[in-house]
Design an enzyme around this catalytic site. Sequence first.
Site, PDB file in Angstrom:
ATOM      1  N   THR A  93       0.870  -1.176   0.000  1.00 13.31           N
ATOM      2  CA  THR A  93       0.000   0.000   0.000  1.00 13.31           C
ATOM      3  C   THR A  93       0.907   1.226   0.000  1.00 13.31           C
ATOM      4  O   THR A  93       1.562   1.523   1.003  1.00 13.31           O
ATOM      5  CB  THR A  93      -0.903   0.007   1.248  1.00 13.31           C
ATOM      6  OG1 THR A  93      -1.690  -1.182   1.254  1.00 13.31           O
ATOM      7  CG2 THR A  93      -1.827   1.221   1.233  1.00 13.31           C
ATOM      8  N   LYS A 169      -7.084   0.924  -2.992  1.00 18.72           N
ATOM      9  CA  LYS A 169      -6.712   0.422  -1.661  1.00 18.72           C
ATOM     10  C   LYS A 169      -6.770   1.537  -0.617  1.00 18.72           C
ATOM     11  O   LYS A 169      -7.255   1.332   0.504  1.00 18.72           O
ATOM     12  CB  LYS A 169      -5.307  -0.197  -1.695  1.00 18.72           C
ATOM     13  CG  LYS A 169      -4.793  -0.661  -0.336  1.00 18.72           C
ATOM     14  CD  LYS A 169      -5.687  -1.726   0.287  1.00 18.72           C
ATOM     15  CE  LYS A 169      -5.302  -2.020   1.750  1.00 18.72           C
ATOM     16  NZ  LYS A 169      -3.980  -2.639   1.883  1.00 18.72           N
ATOM     17  N   LYS A 238      -0.616   6.396   8.389  1.00 18.62           N
ATOM     18  CA  LYS A 238       0.071   6.518   7.096  1.00 18.62           C
ATOM     19  C   LYS A 238      -0.918   6.456   5.942  1.00 18.62           C
ATOM     20  O   LYS A 238      -0.871   7.280   5.018  1.00 18.62           O
ATOM     21  CB  LYS A 238       1.114   5.401   6.975  1.00 18.62           C
ATOM     22  CG  LYS A 238       1.908   5.399   5.679  1.00 18.62           C
ATOM     23  CD  LYS A 238       1.384   4.393   4.648  1.00 18.62           C
ATOM     24  CE  LYS A 238       1.514   2.954   5.108  1.00 18.62           C
ATOM     25  NZ  LYS A 238       1.086   1.994   4.039  1.00 18.62           N
TER      26      LYS A 238
END
Length: 291
Positions: A93, A169, A238
């Site tokens: 990711t 995602k 994040k």
Amino acid sequence: MKVGFIGLGTMGKPMAANLIKAGFSLKVWNRSQAPVQDLVALGAEAAKGPGDFAEVDVLASMLSDDATVQSVVVDGGAQASLKAGAIHLNMATISLALAQSLAASHQQQGIGYVAAPVLGRVNVAEAGMLNILAAGQGEHLAKVAPLLDAMGQKTWHFGDQPAQANVVKLAANFCLASAIETMGEASALVQAHGGSGSGFIQMLTSTLFAAPAYQNYGAMIAEQRYQPAGFKLSLGLKDVRLALEAGEAGQVPMPFASTMKDNFLDAMAQGDGDLDWAALAKVAARRAGLG
């Protein structure tokens, strides 16, 4: 088909193990050696370093963030080691900016590039039941399809530009973070008026929100079960940041994501970064004087 796999952490190790079980010839590398040796015991070959993949047809990587991908794949020589016509299957990711940069650099090198981040926690990875979000050129997707089938229950295709899968995602993780935040606030509201937070979560996830994401994270919130972390809260921060960056790049306002970023920072400031990201619910409870 000779396959390489870089990144044997919580998710990468079971994914690589499933490739071995499916009969693929696998060469592996990881910064720490314990998982490498575990996979060697299953039949894998240990690589000498991230640049030791010159003979593979497909190199899969499952790394934690942009900095690690840059350090291992680019600076560490993994990408440069690949032969012409090979494919890099990046399952991390990562940010939209890095996704676009990697697609361009792979094309310049004459190697294929497919982005295929996954949905699912470690138990899902172990069972080979991940949902995989893939994007890339059709011929590259076709070549890596047998690998994806060995690691997941379904591959969802989202376009011929790899970055498209990475944005999907980030959008999915934004939805998961939103679910955790909403249940945390709602549970705190019920408890503040003398109700049972766990009873509320059980009702909610059995009726209005009887879906895996709500049920699994709801149970963790109700039980305050935040260890061991299947997905660390620091990684949730994040991903929310990356979603905001992608939103800015596409001129998409994401006001709730901005609020959640601050709540993640609140949790980080309280030392919760290594807990499961379901611990985001602790922020609402703490602000309500409940914990």
